[in-house]
Design a protein around this motif. Structure first.
Motif: not given
Length: 360
Positions: A48, A52, A66, A184, A186-187
């Motif tokens: 993740g 990012e 995130r 986490n 979701s960006y």
């Protein structure tokens, strides 16, 4: 009937335009401008943080952070309890990464941003529900620690303006944002201008870099438009209906004035021979139509006011129904009626009276 209809539908139109504009501009607890969100859904073992960092390196990206899910959605839910363990209300919570609140533009009311795992931000509604007053900072959120992915209950370090995650159709919920390195996916990406062009570039980049990730970004403004699409469609329907009724009234009014001036052409001619000016003739014709128009417009506007109030009952927060806006709408309609009468009767009011009398 036409005057009542046009004043009613225009009154409803004022309400729908006003409420839709308010929905799209009212604060939701964070800055939505130029902010896009995408959810990572993949069976691949992707880092993740690596995704990012790749997004952050793109020249059209201002910042990225995130969290668990879109801020304008249904969050994970647990229960808030009092000291005796009695259930108070649902708590909508999200896990967030460090610097996430600053990236999305949350509004800090009191305290500080979370710096360590297990620290949390809460909305004003939580403080009110828990009756903490000015003693909220340092309190432990009374939730199941394992349910939120921690070893112990999260500690409140800051209070933020409430985020309207469920929109304005529902009452404000209790919300919390807990600093964690888990869940986490979701960006949230703050784009540079131009937004539409850079959003397309961002989606093209993630599609090429992570073809199996099913990661697609959408702006929060588009999410808001989608959430209130029914209001938008209703507003447009009222717009179209208003235009149709307005043109029907216009045609009817023009026909009435034409018939009235033709029927009373001899009377108008004799009045002019006896010294009446054009303004007097126009006043005479306008007064006759206003006897019908004024009470009809008032009936339509009053009915539209109460209809608008009934329509607004579906929202948890609404505009303030200022009666002056409806009075202004009624005056505009009456003014348009008078203008139409004056324009159509202008020729006959200024015509040589001899022409009308010669017909006899």
């Amino acid at each position: 009937v036409q005057f009542i209809g046009v004043s009613f539908i225009l009154g409803v139109l004022v309400t729908t335009i006003w409420q839709y504009h308010d929905l799209m501009t009212r604060s939701v607890g964070f800055r939505t401008e130029r902010l896009a969100v995408g959810q990572l859904r993949t069976t691949e073992n992707l880092s993740g943080q690596g995704v990012e960092d790749d997004i952050r390196r793109q020249p059209y990206v201002e910042s990225v952070a995130r969290n668990s899910n879109s801020l304008l959605s249904h969050y994970s839910t647990t229960g808030l309890t009092d000291i005796q363990g009695n259930f108070l209300c649902p708590l909508h919570f999200q896990n967030v990464a460090k610097d996430f609140p600053q990236t999305v533009g949350m509004q800090l009311v009191e305290g500080a941003w979370p710096e360590h795992i297990g620290e949390a931000l809460i909305g004003r509604k939580v403080v009110e529900t828990m009756k903490w007053g000015d003693k909220a900072l340092g309190q432990r959120l009374p939730v199941n620690a394992q349910w939120v992915g921690l070893d112990s209950q999260p500690t409140v370090v800051g209070i933020v303006e409430d985020v309207r995650n469920m929109g304005f159709f529902m009452e404000q919920t209790c919300t919390a944002f807990i600093l964690s390195d888990k869940r986490n996916g979701s960006y949230n990406v703050r784009l540079k201008e131009p937004v539409d062009e850079n959003l397309a570039r961002l989606n093209e980049f993630v599609k090429e870099a992570y073809p199996k990730a099913a990661l697609e970004f959408i702006t929060y403004m588009d999410i808001q438009r989608e959430n209130y699409s029914n209001v938008y469609r209703f507003r447009n329907t009222v717009w179209i209906t208003s235009l149709c009724i307005f043109f029907i009234v216009l045609m009817g009014l023009i026909g009435y004035v034409n018939d009235e001036t033709q029927r009373r052409s001899k009377e108008i001619a004799i009045r002019k021979v006896n010294g009446a000016e054009a303004s007097t003739i126009l006043r005479l014709l306008s007064r006759d139509i206003l006897y019908v128009a004024v009470p009809s417009v008032l009936i339509g506007i009053v009915v539209s006011y109460f209809t608008g109030k009934a329509w607004l009952d579906q929202f948890a927060e609404t505009i303030d129904m200022n009666a002056l806006y409806f009075v202004g709408t009624a005056l505009v309609i009456i003014a348009l009626i008078v203008v139409c009468v004056v324009v159509r009767a202008w020729r006959i009011a200024n015509e040589n009276p001899v022409k009308s009398i010669k017909v006899e």
